[in-house]
Design a protein around this motif. Sequence first.
Motif, PDB file in Angstrom:
ATOM      1  N   TYR A   1       0.830  -1.203   0.000  1.00  0.00           N
ATOM      2  CA  TYR A   1       0.000   0.000   0.000  1.00  0.00           C
ATOM      3  C   TYR A   1       0.866   1.255   0.000  1.00  0.00           C
ATOM      4  N   ILE A   2       1.862   1.280   0.871  1.00  0.00           N
ATOM      5  CA  ILE A   2       2.744   2.449   0.957  1.00  0.00           C
ATOM      6  C   ILE A   2       3.496   2.638  -0.357  1.00  0.00           C
ATOM      7  N   TYR A   3       3.995   1.559  -0.916  1.00  0.00           N
ATOM      8  CA  TYR A   3       4.770   1.668  -2.154  1.00  0.00           C
ATOM      9  C   TYR A   3       3.899   2.119  -3.333  1.00  0.00           C
ATOM     10  N   GLU A   4       2.719   1.541  -3.449  1.00  0.00           N
ATOM     11  CA  GLU A   4       1.860   1.848  -4.602  1.00  0.00           C
ATOM     12  C   GLU A   4       1.234   3.231  -4.524  1.00  0.00           C
ATOM     13  N   THR A   5       0.882   3.685  -3.321  1.00  0.00           N
ATOM     14  CA  THR A   5       0.183   4.965  -3.183  1.00  0.00           C
ATOM     15  C   THR A   5       1.087   6.091  -2.683  1.00  0.00           C
ATOM     16  N   LYS A   6       2.325   5.756  -2.322  1.00  0.00           N
ATOM     17  CA  LYS A   6       3.263   6.732  -1.748  1.00  0.00           C
ATOM     18  C   LYS A   6       2.704   7.327  -0.461  1.00  0.00           C
ATOM     19  N   ALA A   7       1.962   6.523   0.275  1.00  0.00           N
ATOM     20  CA  ALA A   7       1.301   6.963   1.507  1.00  0.00           C
ATOM     21  C   ALA A   7       2.310   7.163   2.633  1.00  0.00           C
ATOM     22  N   THR A   8       1.912   7.974   3.594  1.00  0.00           N
ATOM     23  CA  THR A   8       2.714   8.169   4.789  1.00  0.00           C
ATOM     24  C   THR A   8       2.389   7.060   5.788  1.00  0.00           C
ATOM     25  N   VAL A   9       3.207   6.960   6.815  1.00  0.00           N
ATOM     26  CA  VAL A   9       2.967   5.977   7.877  1.00  0.00           C
ATOM     27  C   VAL A   9       1.614   6.259   8.529  1.00  0.00           C
ATOM     28  N   ARG A  10       1.324   7.524   8.760  1.00  0.00           N
ATOM     29  CA  ARG A  10       0.062   7.915   9.390  1.00  0.00           C
ATOM     30  C   ARG A  10      -1.138   7.503   8.536  1.00  0.00           C
ATOM     31  N   GLN A  11      -1.056   7.726   7.225  1.00  0.00           N
ATOM     32  CA  GLN A  11      -2.146   7.348   6.321  1.00  0.00           C
ATOM     33  C   GLN A  11      -2.345   5.831   6.311  1.00  0.00           C
ATOM     34  N   ALA A  12      -1.251   5.092   6.250  1.00  0.00           N
ATOM     35  CA  ALA A  12      -1.339   3.634   6.234  1.00  0.00           C
ATOM     36  C   ALA A  12      -1.930   3.115   7.539  1.00  0.00           C
ATOM     37  N   ALA A  13      -1.537   3.707   8.655  1.00  0.00           N
ATOM     38  CA  ALA A  13      -2.062   3.284   9.957  1.00  0.00           C
ATOM     39  C   ALA A  13      -3.568   3.479  10.014  1.00  0.00           C
ATOM     40  N   LYS A  14      -4.038   4.586   9.484  1.00  0.00           N
ATOM     41  CA  LYS A  14      -5.475   4.865   9.492  1.00  0.00           C
ATOM     42  C   LYS A  14      -6.236   3.858   8.631  1.00  0.00           C
ATOM     43  N   ILE A  15      -5.712   3.557   7.449  1.00  0.00           N
ATOM     44  CA  ILE A  15      -6.357   2.620   6.530  1.00  0.00           C
ATOM     45  C   ILE A  15      -6.426   1.217   7.136  1.00  0.00           C
ATOM     46  N   TYR A  16      -5.350   0.761   7.754  1.00  0.00           N
ATOM     47  CA  TYR A  16      -5.283  -0.614   8.259  1.00  0.00           C
ATOM     48  C   TYR A  16      -5.716  -0.754   9.715  1.00  0.00           C
ATOM     49  N   GLY A  17      -6.055   0.342  10.356  1.00  0.00           N
ATOM     50  CA  GLY A  17      -6.578   0.273  11.720  1.00  0.00           C
ATOM     51  C   GLY A  17      -5.568  -0.174  12.754  1.00  0.00           C
ATOM     52  N   VAL A  18      -4.313   0.208  12.552  1.00  0.00           N
ATOM     53  CA  VAL A  18      -3.269  -0.095  13.532  1.00  0.00           C
ATOM     54  C   VAL A  18      -2.559   1.212  13.890  1.00  0.00           C
ATOM     55  N   SER A  19      -1.694   1.161  14.868  1.00  0.00           N
ATOM     56  CA  SER A  19      -1.000   2.376  15.294  1.00  0.00           C
ATOM     57  C   SER A  19       0.140   2.728  14.332  1.00  0.00           C
ATOM     58  N   LYS A  20       0.568   3.985  14.413  1.00  0.00           N
ATOM     59  CA  LYS A  20       1.708   4.419  13.598  1.00  0.00           C
ATOM     60  C   LYS A  20       2.959   3.622  13.974  1.00  0.00           C
ATOM     61  N   SER A  21       3.087   3.312  15.255  1.00  0.00           N
ATOM     62  CA  SER A  21       4.247   2.546  15.716  1.00  0.00           C
ATOM     63  C   SER A  21       4.268   1.157  15.091  1.00  0.00           C
ATOM     64  N   THR A  22       3.095   0.549  14.983  1.00  0.00           N
ATOM     65  CA  THR A  22       3.005  -0.781  14.382  1.00  0.00           C
ATOM     66  C   THR A  22       3.389  -0.726  12.910  1.00  0.00           C
ATOM     67  N   VAL A  23       2.862   0.248  12.194  1.00  0.00           N
ATOM     68  CA  VAL A  23       3.193   0.386  10.771  1.00  0.00           C
ATOM     69  C   VAL A  23       4.688   0.597  10.615  1.00  0.00           C
ATOM     70  N   HIS A  24       5.244   1.482  11.424  1.00  0.00           N
ATOM     71  CA  HIS A  24       6.672   1.777  11.320  1.00  0.00           C
ATOM     72  C   HIS A  24       7.505   0.531  11.586  1.00  0.00           C
ATOM     73  N   LYS A  25       7.162  -0.198  12.621  1.00  0.00           N
ATOM     74  CA  LYS A  25       7.905  -1.426  12.940  1.00  0.00           C
ATOM     75  C   LYS A  25       7.732  -2.461  11.829  1.00  0.00           C
ATOM     76  N   ASP A  26       6.507  -2.569  11.293  1.00  0.00           N
ATOM     77  CA  ASP A  26       6.253  -3.523  10.210  1.00  0.00           C
ATOM     78  C   ASP A  26       7.137  -3.234   8.995  1.00  0.00           C
ATOM     79  N   VAL A  27       7.198  -1.968   8.582  1.00  0.00           N
ATOM     80  CA  VAL A  27       7.894  -1.663   7.322  1.00  0.00           C
ATOM     81  C   VAL A  27       9.389  -1.399   7.481  1.00  0.00           C
ATOM     82  N   THR A  28       9.860  -1.173   8.703  1.00  0.00           N
ATOM     83  CA  THR A  28      11.301  -0.950   8.864  1.00  0.00           C
ATOM     84  C   THR A  28      12.040  -2.170   9.407  1.00  0.00           C
ATOM     85  N   GLU A  29      11.381  -2.981  10.212  1.00  0.00           N
ATOM     86  CA  GLU A  29      12.059  -4.140  10.801  1.00  0.00           C
ATOM     87  C   GLU A  29      11.565  -5.467  10.225  1.00  0.00           C
TER      88      GLU A  29
END
Length: 86
Positions: free
Chosen positions: A15-43
């Motif tokens: 989603y982030i790659y295709e839409t160039k979304a921010t971590v905040r936008q992705a978190a809102k779409i997937y219903g998880v926290s920004k911290s979770t998104v960040h950990k998912d995509v960086t680690e």
Amino acid sequence: MKDYIRQRVIEIANYIYETKATVRQAAKIYGVSKSTVHKDVTERLKKVDPKLAHKVKQVLEFNKAERHIRGGEATRRKYEKLKKNE
């Protein structure tokens, strides 16, 4: 890593790659926290799909570089709206 986490990591990364979304936008779409998104995509993504991890990292770096511009635009719109309401 549990299957549902692996699936979420890949979905969010795509989603982030295709839409160039921010971590905040992705978190809102997937219903998880920004911290979770960040950990998912960086680690976690590095372990699941290193090539996709590199692509997503480039998007996140671009978003970070433009963060100050988006913040300034939001502030400008806020004060324009307040000015109209006076």
